[in-house]
Design a protein around this motif. Structure first.
Motif, PDB file in Angstrom:
ATOM      1  N   GLU B 380       6.600   2.716  -0.260  1.00  0.00           N
ATOM      2  CA  GLU B 380       5.741   1.626   0.207  1.00  0.00           C
ATOM      3  C   GLU B 380       6.572   0.388   0.487  1.00  0.00           C
ATOM      4  O   GLU B 380       6.418  -0.277   1.506  1.00  0.00           O
ATOM      5  CB  GLU B 380       4.661   1.306  -0.841  1.00  0.00           C
ATOM      6  N   ALA B 386       1.356   2.788   4.698  1.00  0.00           N
ATOM      7  CA  ALA B 386       0.366   3.076   3.660  1.00  0.00           C
ATOM      8  C   ALA B 386       0.750   4.316   2.864  1.00  0.00           C
ATOM      9  O   ALA B 386       1.085   5.348   3.445  1.00  0.00           O
ATOM     10  CB  ALA B 386      -0.996   3.275   4.304  1.00  0.00           C
ATOM     11  N   GLY B 387       0.700   4.209   1.560  1.00  0.00           N
ATOM     12  CA  GLY B 387       0.980   5.343   0.689  1.00  0.00           C
ATOM     13  C   GLY B 387      -0.281   5.795  -0.016  1.00  0.00           C
ATOM     14  O   GLY B 387      -1.116   4.979  -0.382  1.00  0.00           O
ATOM     15  N   SER B 411     -10.696   7.399   1.748  1.00  0.00           N
ATOM     16  CA  SER B 411     -10.338   5.993   1.523  1.00  0.00           C
ATOM     17  C   SER B 411      -8.988   5.693   2.150  1.00  0.00           C
ATOM     18  O   SER B 411      -8.785   4.644   2.762  1.00  0.00           O
ATOM     19  CB  SER B 411     -10.258   5.687   0.027  1.00  0.00           C
ATOM     20  N   GLN B 414      -9.212   5.593   5.976  1.00  0.00           N
ATOM     21  CA  GLN B 414      -9.922   4.371   6.379  1.00  0.00           C
ATOM     22  C   GLN B 414      -9.052   3.135   6.180  1.00  0.00           C
ATOM     23  O   GLN B 414      -9.142   2.168   6.929  1.00  0.00           O
ATOM     24  CB  GLN B 414     -11.226   4.233   5.595  1.00  0.00           C
ATOM     25  N   MET B 415      -8.217   3.204   5.158  1.00  0.00           N
ATOM     26  CA  MET B 415      -7.311   2.074   4.922  1.00  0.00           C
ATOM     27  C   MET B 415      -6.339   1.933   6.106  1.00  0.00           C
ATOM     28  O   MET B 415      -6.088   0.820   6.581  1.00  0.00           O
ATOM     29  CB  MET B 415      -6.555   2.299   3.617  1.00  0.00           C
ATOM     30  N   ALA B 418      -8.293   0.433   8.892  1.00  0.00           N
ATOM     31  CA  ALA B 418      -8.543  -0.997   8.698  1.00  0.00           C
ATOM     32  C   ALA B 418      -7.288  -1.817   8.982  1.00  0.00           C
ATOM     33  O   ALA B 418      -7.350  -2.889   9.581  1.00  0.00           O
ATOM     34  CB  ALA B 418      -9.035  -1.247   7.275  1.00  0.00           C
ATOM     35  N   LYS B 419      -6.138  -1.285   8.569  1.00  0.00           N
ATOM     36  CA  LYS B 419      -4.887  -1.997   8.821  1.00  0.00           C
ATOM     37  C   LYS B 419      -4.623  -2.107  10.321  1.00  0.00           C
ATOM     38  O   LYS B 419      -4.162  -3.119  10.808  1.00  0.00           O
ATOM     39  CB  LYS B 419      -3.714  -1.255   8.172  1.00  0.00           C
ATOM     40  N   LYS B 422      -6.667  -4.650  12.253  1.00  0.00           N
ATOM     41  CA  LYS B 422      -6.179  -6.013  12.108  1.00  0.00           C
ATOM     42  C   LYS B 422      -5.053  -6.315  13.079  1.00  0.00           C
ATOM     43  O   LYS B 422      -4.905  -7.421  13.538  1.00  0.00           O
ATOM     44  CB  LYS B 422      -5.605  -6.147  10.696  1.00  0.00           C
TER      45      LYS B 422
ATOM     46  N   ILE C 251     -13.505   2.084  -1.895  1.00  0.00           N
ATOM     47  CA  ILE C 251     -12.289   1.281  -2.081  1.00  0.00           C
ATOM     48  C   ILE C 251     -12.277   0.125  -1.068  1.00  0.00           C
ATOM     49  O   ILE C 251     -12.060  -1.035  -1.412  1.00  0.00           O
ATOM     50  CB  ILE C 251     -11.045   2.166  -1.862  1.00  0.00           C
ATOM     51  N   LEU C 252     -12.524   0.477   0.186  1.00  0.00           N
ATOM     52  CA  LEU C 252     -12.512  -0.548   1.226  1.00  0.00           C
ATOM     53  C   LEU C 252     -13.605  -1.578   0.981  1.00  0.00           C
ATOM     54  O   LEU C 252     -13.401  -2.785   1.149  1.00  0.00           O
ATOM     55  CB  LEU C 252     -12.712   0.094   2.605  1.00  0.00           C
ATOM     56  N   ASP C 282      -5.160  -7.834   1.471  1.00  0.00           N
ATOM     57  CA  ASP C 282      -4.424  -8.909   2.123  1.00  0.00           C
ATOM     58  C   ASP C 282      -5.338 -10.132   2.286  1.00  0.00           C
ATOM     59  O   ASP C 282      -6.469 -10.133   1.790  1.00  0.00           O
ATOM     60  CB  ASP C 282      -3.819  -8.432   3.447  1.00  0.00           C
ATOM     61  N   GLU C 283      -4.851 -11.131   3.004  1.00  0.00           N
ATOM     62  CA  GLU C 283      -5.611 -12.391   3.057  1.00  0.00           C
ATOM     63  C   GLU C 283      -6.919 -12.268   3.825  1.00  0.00           C
ATOM     64  O   GLU C 283      -7.755 -13.165   3.788  1.00  0.00           O
ATOM     65  CB  GLU C 283      -4.743 -13.546   3.578  1.00  0.00           C
ATOM     66  N   GLN C 284      -7.106 -11.108   4.508  1.00  0.00           N
ATOM     67  CA  GLN C 284      -8.393 -10.909   5.183  1.00  0.00           C
ATOM     68  C   GLN C 284      -9.288  -9.916   4.454  1.00  0.00           C
ATOM     69  O   GLN C 284     -10.313  -9.491   4.986  1.00  0.00           O
ATOM     70  CB  GLN C 284      -8.140 -10.411   6.611  1.00  0.00           C
ATOM     71  N   VAL C 286      -8.443  -6.858   3.699  1.00  0.00           N
ATOM     72  CA  VAL C 286      -8.155  -5.474   4.072  1.00  0.00           C
ATOM     73  C   VAL C 286      -7.314  -4.832   2.964  1.00  0.00           C
ATOM     74  O   VAL C 286      -6.347  -5.417   2.489  1.00  0.00           O
ATOM     75  CB  VAL C 286      -7.397  -5.407   5.417  1.00  0.00           C
ATOM     76  N   VAL C 287      -7.718  -3.635   2.566  1.00  0.00           N
ATOM     77  CA  VAL C 287      -7.022  -2.940   1.491  1.00  0.00           C
ATOM     78  C   VAL C 287      -5.645  -2.507   1.964  1.00  0.00           C
ATOM     79  O   VAL C 287      -5.502  -1.900   3.021  1.00  0.00           O
ATOM     80  CB  VAL C 287      -7.835  -1.709   1.043  1.00  0.00           C
ATOM     81  N   THR C 288      -4.623  -2.820   1.170  1.00  0.00           N
ATOM     82  CA  THR C 288      -3.271  -2.395   1.551  1.00  0.00           C
ATOM     83  C   THR C 288      -2.761  -1.276   0.660  1.00  0.00           C
ATOM     84  O   THR C 288      -1.885  -0.525   1.046  1.00  0.00           O
ATOM     85  CB  THR C 288      -2.276  -3.567   1.491  1.00  0.00           C
ATOM     86  N   SER C 289      -3.307  -1.166  -0.539  1.00  0.00           N
ATOM     87  CA  SER C 289      -2.978  -0.013  -1.373  1.00  0.00           C
ATOM     88  C   SER C 289      -3.996   0.076  -2.494  1.00  0.00           C
ATOM     89  O   SER C 289      -4.655  -0.905  -2.824  1.00  0.00           O
ATOM     90  CB  SER C 289      -1.541  -0.104  -1.889  1.00  0.00           C
ATOM     91  N   PHE C 290      -4.142   1.273  -3.029  1.00  0.00           N
ATOM     92  CA  PHE C 290      -5.117   1.436  -4.107  1.00  0.00           C
ATOM     93  C   PHE C 290      -4.723   2.591  -5.007  1.00  0.00           C
ATOM     94  O   PHE C 290      -3.951   3.466  -4.610  1.00  0.00           O
ATOM     95  CB  PHE C 290      -6.520   1.681  -3.533  1.00  0.00           C
TER      96      PHE C 290
END
Lengths: 398, 423, 443
Positions: B380, B386-387, B411, B414-415, B418-419, B422, C251-252, C282-284, C286-290
């Motif tokens: 990462e 994304a990991g 998830s 979708q992550m 979502a990234k 942006k 998660i999202l 992040d600042e918006q 948006v999930v960057t990791s979980f």
């Protein structure tokens, strides 16, 4: 955390000696090592993981070999768990915890003997987490011919000796190594005395004391440890301790991740004398004396390949592990065997069915259970060991 | 999203090769052929062929049993006979299979071994596995110790050690067993064919650099590596199989087709990911579907390197037949140290332009799994991609929680989405 | 009004949130998840619409002149209590109908008369008690019909059986057999009907003191609340009755929800009943990791539940007890299976209850810390959501351990953090729609 009440406390000189060993055991910041180093700027300490490294080699290069045997049951795991999935044994978690919390800072290098895939990969993790330190995977041979495995192993040993020598400025010459072998032979002799006394009169050597004095060898310079062992043996011989109605048991499976002291106490309270075991087995993996003449590297290689105790991490070339276990049990007059392995320990747990078969064939009673270095509940083990002991006392079998 | 698929000729070819091999095994006794059990990573197929010995690979049996839904019972049987629930399920599935009559994947009974070749590359459990099998069979064991690349390299000492064992221990033992003399010229010829097939395999694996990728390099990849990782390396069959396969993939690229899945061709490549760790076998199809159902294609994987890292340049070298076998043994993925595994995965993520990477952490395999959380963290950090982390097992159906894994995968994808949204 | 709805189907409760076109929260609803997710989603949504209409009412009343703040608040809370009361009575009627139907079963041939009589007395008792339960400003322990009716049923039933009526078990059995169908049957009356019935229940001075109130309520009830788009999330979301593109990972949703509640959130920790999640945004938002816990529930909220059961105390008493601790005790296992045994073992060894319980809280937080570390650590600001956020000892332990390892931090805990996932989902609904519109315009 220690749930069981403390063992009967030794007093006087014996009490002081045990207290010292206990302080060393609890010294997970390795202050004793830092103190040893502080006396001479050139001193270097090399941490090694279970099960075995030839400490003579480090000694010959002027280094202090220090056993890193996990965090015991007192180390709170804050970060260590984040490196390992739930199905991996406990020891690497606490080792990583010690590392990232700075408690291994006194070490100038680390050796990871080849015993299992977890410790193997832990070596790579150390390389990544401590890029500026000497981190070496120490590949012990699985071929036991002098020209093949012996030669390879000799090379491995020389490489470690050279690396340590570079840190200390001391060249690990053949003469120095011969001298180190001699010093460690004295240590092996002292350990043999302790083991013999325990077999002959186990009531003189309570399990926790035995463990503590043996384990002290992973922290102290070998010369001091030998003195401590010799003094201990003398003191308990004169202690006037009396025998109890306990059975004699042998323990197998605890060669890597160490059982908490409270577990040893629990076993003893449940009516078992531990007359043989594989705790901190690296202190005595090589048995007997290593040749003090001739090529010292060959001598160490031969000792490992041909004069060491069977352990699940080393290939059983001659297919004798069952036979040796039975022979040992008879030799120490064990009434039964406790196969206690750490949870998720592949080598120990995969070995167990083979050991069980051998014990069954020989008619030696055994029972098995799992533990981890931070086990905090002993009720089940207490009952199991107690029933085992009672059955043997009543019927001589289970 | 997918259209109906027809079976490719290469698939049929592979099936026929496997069937023939198992048929040979079932006739081994009548035909007077000797059988050697050995492992996939660092296997010495060409050497066994040199003595006309037939290999059996217990790992493959275990994973095949897993795919056929047999391992739940096998594992249960092994646990009943004293094996811990904590330990490797390949071993337990194998022992359970043995106790159930040793019926192989094609339904024919497997012959007992005449020799156990314990060439253990990158896995300590192999050592225990054959110690355990030795208890069941009255046959010799040969240990071939393969040193680990702890410091990230194969030294001359390591090479001499392994080559020395092959020359002085293994070959004499195989000569004794087979009654045949070692034929170095034949070995050279076989190694030439190995290298040829290896060239084509690498071409196939690297075809995933295309967008869209014509292959899935993990779920599809496990089929592509089949012949070369198992009993066929060095054979003319393997050479032809990889030629055929390569031709098919060339065609796919020309047509702009995506990978073949059990539900047909995946034509909309939404996510490109790199996967670390072995797949789950008991729910292999279901697991795969969780990927292609979301439009995810695996463009590179480490699992398809457990039988050799050919895409990093290694080829069997007929000019140094013994040393090349030694290098092969030590060069498999599971024999790499953790820093090198991370470097390899990092390169895959970049070279194959992946959106991210996933780690399938299997309970059974400490060789893979111990340290994977650090791999996750490092990758990462290094790639910024994304990991994802999922947990399952090789062949223990109790450790495949479909809802849980699906949840994480969704998830995860979708992550990525979502990234992207942006950016 | 355009409404964007988020529904979060949890393992124990289902939450719904409604946003208006400006992204303001106008309605919230919660219900227990039951065995039937579809009904749970429907009920939560209905509740959210109810609360949205009350919000509209509040806006209207604020806009009116001559109503003081206290006057308005009293009117709203009386009306809400009366509305709930109506709803409750409706469900009670449904329960009665199911019970009577149930008693037609031939196995009750001998006891039917006796049981029917007892049922009538019990229900009469509950109806009487309901007047005291649904008074304005009362804080009910739970809003769920199952809980309120259940405890009243037990109370009345035990009185009857003590007084020589049918056995307690046979009475309570009636409730147990029939509560699920009642829960799975949505209210048949519409909002307007219920609201007007509630209006009739208002104290006389309120009804008379506000000219045109009835008309206002009618117009509120008639206001169109358009269900523009619903996005579902949560544990049971694969079973939500929505098309796939209206479903988002929890998660999202959680990450976005936390960001909306606390815009400077960087790291989110959610400890729920059966799972724990560590999320980086992040600042918006948006999930960057979980990271999520593995398949066992060790270290989740459920674990504290087992301990409370073991001690025979309420879950909410556990935190305050732990705060009394004087000595640190290190607990090694957060395994739910061993929780009871370890607890007893330690008590037997003479350790104090408070200390053990405090140690358990710390153990749970340490497990969460490992998930956090796997996901990338704790960054400022740090938002803690989920049911365990209500437990003061857990919060204290979290703050301690977080600061020991990551330095000084702002720790956000929202009182209504239970809606975090639903808020995120509703926001996705709104953004999806904006995306659709933008797409249409572009076309």
């Amino acid at each position: 955390m220690t749930i069981a009440a403390p063992a009967e406390t030794a007093t006087g000189r014996l009490g002081e000696l045990i207290a010292r060993a206990e302080r060393l055991y609890e010294d997970l910041d390795f202050k004793a090592v830092a103190e040893w180093k502080s006396k001479d700027k050139t001193r270097r300490a090399i941490g090694f993981l279970p099960v075995y490294v030839p400490r003579e080699v480090i000694h010959a290069a002027g280094g202090l070999p220090v056993g890193i045997m996990g965090g015991g049951d007192q180390t709170e795991i804050v970060r260590g768990d984040s490196y390992f999935q739930s199905y991996i044994c406990h020891l690497p978690r606490s080792v990583i915890e010690l590392l990232v919390s700075g408690r291994l800072d006194a070490m100038d290098g680390f050796l990871f003997p080849s015993i299992c895939d977890v410790i193997r990969n832990l070596s790579g993790m150390f390389k990544l987490l401590k890029p500026d330190k000497y981190v070496h995977y120490f590949d012990l041979p699985q071929n036991f011919q002098r020209g093949l495995g012996g030669r390879f192993y000799g090379h491995e040993m020389r490489e470690v000796a050279t690396a340590v020598g570079r840190m200390t400025g001391i060249e690990p010459t053949d003469d120095r190594l011969r001298e180190s072998i001699r010093v460690y032979n004295l240590n092996r002799k002292a350990i043999a005395e302790l083991l013999k006394l325990r077999v002959d009169k186990p009531w003189l050597v309570p399990a926790t004391e035995y463990y503590l004095v043996l384990r002290a060898g992973y922290m102290l310079p070998v010369e001091e440890h030998t003195a401590l062992l010799n003094e201990y043996v003398q003191l308990v011989k004169d202690s006037g301790r009396r025998p109890m109605d306990n059975i004699r048991v042998m323990v197998r499976g605890a060669f890597c991740e160490q059982p908490p002291l409270a577990l040893l106490r629990t076993l003893e309270r449940a009516g078992c004398y531990l007359v043989d075991d594989d705790f901190v087995v690296g202190t005595r993996l090589v048995h007997g004396q290593v040749a003090e003449q001739g090529d010292p590297w060959d001598a160490l290689a031969d000792a490992f390949m041909h004069h060491s105790l069977p352990t699940p991490s080393v290939y059983d070339e001659r297919h004798t592990k069952g036979e040796l276990l039975v022979r040992k049990a008879r030799e120490v007059r064990a009434d039964g065997v406790l196969l206690m392995a750490p949870s998720f320990c592949d080598p120990a747990l995969l070995d167990q069915p083979m050991l069980q078969t051998a014990l069954e064939k020989a008619g030696i009673p055994f029972t098995s259970f799992k533990y981890s270095e931070d086990t905090g509940q002993f009720q089940v083990i207490r009952e199991q060991a107690g029933t085992f002991a009672d059955a043997i006392k009543l019927w001589g079998t289970v | 999203m997918t259209v109906e698929a027809k079976k490719d000729a290469s698939q049929e070819r592979q099936k026929a090769m496997i069937a023939e091999h198992f048929n040979k095994l079932s006739r081994a006794k009548e035909d007077g052929r000797k059988v050697v059990y050995t492992f996939v990573p660092g296997n010495l197929t060409e050497l066994l062929a040199n003595f006309d010995l037939l290999p059996v690979l217990p790992e493959i049996n275990a994973l095949q049993s897993g795919m056929r839904g047999k391992t739940g019972d096998y594992i249960h049987l092994a646990e009943k006979s004293g094996h811990s629930e904590d330990v490797c399920t390949y071993v337990k599935a194998d022992i359970g299979m043995l106790k159930s009559g040793n019926i192989g994947p094609t339904g024919e009974k497997l012959p007992p071994p005449d020799l156990l070749l314990l060439s253990y590359t990158g896995c300590f459990t192999f050592l225990k596995w054959f110690e355990l099998l030795r208890e069941e069979y009255d046959c010799p064991v040969v240990m071939l110790h393969t040193p680990y690349q702890g410091d990230g390299k194969i030294t001359e000492e390591m090479r001499q050690y392994v080559a020395g064992q092959i020359r002085n221990v293994l070959i004499p033992e195989l000569e004794k067993l087979s009654g045949k003399k070692f034929d170095e010229d034949r070995l050279r010829e076989d190694l030439k064919r190995s290298a040829k097939a290896e060239d084509d395999l690498v071409w196939v694996l690297e075809s995933a650099r295309h967008k869209p990728s014509p292959i899935d390099a993990y779920f599809g990849g496990v089929y592509y590596i089949g012949p070369i990782f198992t009993s066929f390396r060095g054979s003319q069959d393997a050479v032809e199989y990889y030629e055929l396969l390569r031709g098919e993939i060339e065609e796919r690229i020309k047509l702009g087709l995506g990978p073949v899945t059990p539900d047909g061709v995946l034509n909309e490549e939404k996510y490109r990911v790199v996967v670390e760790g072995p797949p789950n076998w008991t729910s292999f199809r279901e697991f795969w579907k969780m990927f292609y159902g979301e439009g995810a294609v695996v463009v590179a994987s480490s699992y398809t390197k457990v039988g050799g890292l050919y895409d990093r340049g290694f080829r069997h070298n007929p000019d140094q037949p013994i040393e090349t076998l030694a290098d092969y043994c030590m060069g498999c993925y599971t024999n790499l140290n953790l820093p090198d595994r991370i470097k390899l995965l990092e390169n895959y993520i970049n070279d194959y332009q992946a959106d991210g990477f996933l780690i399938n952490s299997v309970k059974s395999c400490n060789s893979f799994s111990a340290g994977q959380l650090l791999i996750l963290r490092e990758l990462e950090k290094r790639t910024g991609r994304a990991g994802g982390f999922i947990e399952s097992d090789l062949v223990d159906p109790r450790y495949f929680s479909a809802a849980n894994i699906k949840n994480r995968l969704e998830s995860y994808f979708q992550m990525i989405e979502a990234k992207r949204g942006k950016a | 009004m355009d409404c964007f709805i988020g529904i979060d189907l949890g393992s124990t409760t289902t939450k719904a949130v409604i946003l208006d076109g400006q992204g303001r929260i106008v309605g919230r609803g919660i219900t227990n998840s039951r065995s039937n997710y579809d009904v749970a989603a429907q009920v939560a949504k209905q509740e959210a619409f109810t609360s949205a209409r009350f919000e509209l009412l509040s806006r209207e009343l604020r806009a009116r002149e001559g109503i003081s703040e206290s006057e308005r608040e009293r009117l709203q809370s009386e009306l809400l209590a009366a509305y709930r009361h109506e709803l409750f009575l409706g469900q009670l009627d449904a329960l009665e109908a199911h019970c009577r139907n149930d008693l037609q079963n031939p196995r009750f041939a001998d006891s039917r008369r006796e049981l029917t009589q007892a049922l009538e007395v019990i229900l009469q008792g509950i109806r009487e008690q309901a007047k005291a339960i649904f008074v304005a400003e009362s804080v009910a322990r739970s809003d769920f019909f199952r809980d309120i009716a259940g405890s009243a049923f037990i109370e009345n039933a035990s009185e009857i059986s003590r007084g020589g009526g049918p056995a307690f078990d046979s009475l309570v059995g009636m409730f147990d057999r029939n509560i699920i169908p009642v829960e799975n049957q949505p209210e048949s009356r519409g909002f307007e009907e219920l609201l007007m019935a509630a209006y009739q229940r208002l104290p006389g001075d309120l009804r008379e003191g506000h000219a045109g109130l009835a008309e206002l309520l009618k117009s509120i009830a008639e206001t169109e609340l358009a269900d523009v788009r619903t996005v579902g999330t949560g544990y049971g979301r694969v079973r939500l009755p929505f098309p796939k593109d209206c479903i988002r990972s929890e998660i999202l949703c959680h990450g976005l929800g936390a960001h909306l509640m606390f815009p400077d959130t960087a790291t989110v920790l959610d400890i729920g009943g059966q799972d724990t999640k560590a999320i980086q945004v992040d600042e918006q938002g948006v999930v960057t990791s979980f990271q999520m816990n593995d398949r066992c529930a060790a270290g989740c909220g459920r674990y504290l539940g087992y301990i409370a059961d073991e001690m025979n105390i309420g879950l909410h008493e556990l935190g305050p007890m732990a705060l009394e601790s004087k000595r640190r005790v290190k607990i090694n296992s957060t395994c739910t299976v061993f929780a009871g045994a370890e607890f007893r073992d330690r008590l037997a060894a003479g350790q104090a209850r408070e200390d053990i319980v405090n140690g358990l809280h710390r153990a749970i937080i340490l497990r969460a810390m490992s998930l956090l570390a796997r996901s990338g650590g704790i960054r400022n600001e740090f938002t803690f959501t989920g049911g365990v956020g209500k437990n003061p000892a857990a919060v204290r332990a979290l703050r301690e351990v977080a600061e020991e390892n990551y330095g000084k931090l702002i720790l956000n805990i929202a009182p209504d953090s239970i809606y975090t996932g639903a808020i995120g989902a509703a926001t996705f609904a709104m953004r999806d729609m904006a995306g659709v519109k933008a797409g249409q315009e572009a076309a």
